[in-house]
Each structure stands twice: as C-alpha cells, then as structure tokens.
Write an enzyme that holds these catalytic residues in place. Sequence first.
Site, short mmCIF file in Angstrom:
data_model
loop_
_atom_site.label_atom_id
_atom_site.label_comp_id
_atom_site.label_asym_id
_atom_site.label_seq_id
_atom_site.Cartn_x
_atom_site.Cartn_y
_atom_site.Cartn_z
N TYR A 68 0.83 -1.20 0.00
CA TYR A 68 0.00 0.00 0.00
C TYR A 68 0.86 1.26 0.00
O TYR A 68 1.56 1.55 0.98
CB TYR A 68 -0.97 0.02 1.20
CG TYR A 68 -1.91 -1.18 1.26
CD1 TYR A 68 -2.15 -1.98 0.13
CD2 TYR A 68 -2.57 -1.53 2.42
CE1 TYR A 68 -2.99 -3.08 0.19
CE2 TYR A 68 -3.43 -2.63 2.49
CZ TYR A 68 -3.62 -3.40 1.36
OH TYR A 68 -4.45 -4.50 1.40
N HIS A 87 0.36 -11.98 0.67
CA HIS A 87 -0.69 -11.14 0.08
C HIS A 87 -1.49 -11.87 -1.01
O HIS A 87 -2.70 -11.73 -1.11
CB HIS A 87 -0.05 -9.87 -0.48
CG HIS A 87 -0.96 -8.68 -0.51
ND1 HIS A 87 -0.54 -7.40 -0.36
CD2 HIS A 87 -2.30 -8.59 -0.70
CE1 HIS A 87 -1.57 -6.56 -0.43
NE2 HIS A 87 -2.64 -7.27 -0.65
#
Length: 277
Positions: A53, A111
Amino acid sequence: MRTTKLPSGEAVPVLGQGTWYMGDEPRRRADEIATLRQGLDLGMTLVDTAEMYGDGAAEKLVGEAIAGRRDEVFLVSKVLPSNASRSGTIAACERSLRRLGTDRIDLYLLHWRGRTPFAETIAAFEALQDAGKIRHWGVSNMDVSDMQELLRAPGGDAVATNQVLYNLTRRGIEYDLLPQAQQRGLPLMAYSPIEQGRLADYPELEEIAERQGVTAAQVALAWVLRQQGVIAIPKASRPEHVKLNRAALDLKLTQEDLDALDDAFTPPSGPEPLEMI
Ligand code: NAP
C-alpha cells in the site's frame, strides 16, 4: 466489541480497519491518522495494512497512528509474493517493522499466491515467529485448491486466516471457501466489505436502510458481519465513516432484510473462482 477466535484460541475483534490508499495524499494524512485513532477508541483495534500500500506509505502512516498505543492494537501486514522467498520474507518483514515503528506484527500474511513454493514462505514465517517478529501468520486471496495445497505443505496447518474479497456483490465464497474455513475454525477476513464504497450507492439497499434507520453502507457491513468466523476490515478515512462502521456492528438484520438481500444479490449455486481486487 464482538470477537472471534484464531485457531490458537486468541480472540480478535470482528470489526477492524483497512488502510489501502491511506498515506497517498499528504493533505489527507492528518484526517486519516485521526480517523484510525478514533477507530481504536471505538474498539476497532485490528488494523490491516501491507507493504504494497503506497509502497510502504500506509505502513508509515499506521506507525504514526498507533504510536504510544501499540499494545492496544492487533496489527496485520502482508508480504508481496515477489518478496516471499525465505530470505525475502524476512527482509520484507524487517522493513515493515521499521516503517510501522514496532518490534512485532501480530498477523503477517502472504498477500497472494506467487511462484515461491508455500513451504519456503512458511519456513520464513516460522523463523520470524521464533525471533518474536511476528506472532501469527496467514494468507490472502487463496481459493479452495490453494488452501488444500497450503494445508498439505509442511507447517501449513498453522495458518491463522485467509483474507479474501467478500461483500454482497461478491458472494462466491459462501459456496465452499467460507463453510470449509468455518468447519476448520479458521476465521476469514473479508476485505472491501463495502465494495470500495460502491455499496453505499446501491438502490437495492436503500429500502432496508430506511426501514432500519441506517445507511446503505451500514447494511452492507452488517450483512458481512452477520456470520460467525468472519472479520470485516472496512477502510474509512473520514471520522463520520468510522463511527457509522462501528455502529453497523450493532445493527441486527431481520429475516425479512436477509431475504430481500438474497433476492437482490443472489447467493452462489455452484463453485465460482475466487475474485480479487
Ligand atoms: P472498502 O472498505 O469496502 O471501502 C472503502 C471505501 O468506502 C472508502 O472510499 C471509504 O471512504 C468508504 N466508506 C467507508 N465507510 C463508509 C461508510 N460508512 N459509508 C460510506 N462510505 C464508506 O474497500 P477497501 O479499502 O478496498 O477494503 C478494505 C481494506 O481491505 C483495505 O483498505 C485493505 O486494508 C484491505 N484489502 C485487502 C486486499 C487484499 O488483497 N488482501 C484487497 C483489497 C483491500 P473514506 O475513505 O472517504 O472514509
């Protein structure tokens, strides 16, 4: 705050806070930090972030938001599949810890699935656990067959969660992934529970929202939170949103509401490939 249990028996809040796109715009930074802190005050102490992010910017912002309050927080972060080799995972975790300003991550996730064999990433997770740098590990975006393979890998049965896309418009997991996880006692973390904000504008939710005296986004969130073993991590960067999200946990949808939602958003009648955002 209602909690659910990780396979280890540790209780975690069923409503947390997401952070994707936080830290991207300097002028919104102060609001984002204040909102995350307000969420902590409201008991939404599970905070989800990732090295991906903003290329570390969200982790830095989270570090600032939780400074002085680390012990209140159940901190979740993620390693990119491109870093998920044995040494790559350890180095990525150390970078995340520096950005987060802490000595430990409570739950560290892969992820999504990449080319590295599960066994290698799990070995890195185990080394990080032994060093006290992570407390639990899990995965994200894993479909039924990925989970089967993961559980067969050495040490794979220590997986603590699978974080997946789940909301009214993405119900595929209800056919297989969700019941299988519930049967195993593995909590699922529902990401994008408001479909990145789009469910706030669905006319199908308006009637129920009006009847209940709440907003459409709250109906969407309450619907995700209606089940045992599901943790929702909506992202809010406005204080009014985080308050509404906390209140959605106390919203009881009636059978009539649930039937109307099933009519508008059809549940799966067979296996569907896992969707990702
Ligand atoms: P989301 O939480 O479904 O939606 C976020 C959007 O909804 C933001 O624009 C937010 O606005 C708005 N919002 C929040 N609460 C609201 C409310 N009560 N009323 C109206 N609008 C509201 O989407 P998301 O950020 O994609 O998903 C949540 C978190 O899941 C992410 O932040 C991230 O931590 C995680 N995630 C993980 C993966 C993965 O691959 N593992 C993928 C996607 C997301 P404001 O920001 O303006 O308040």
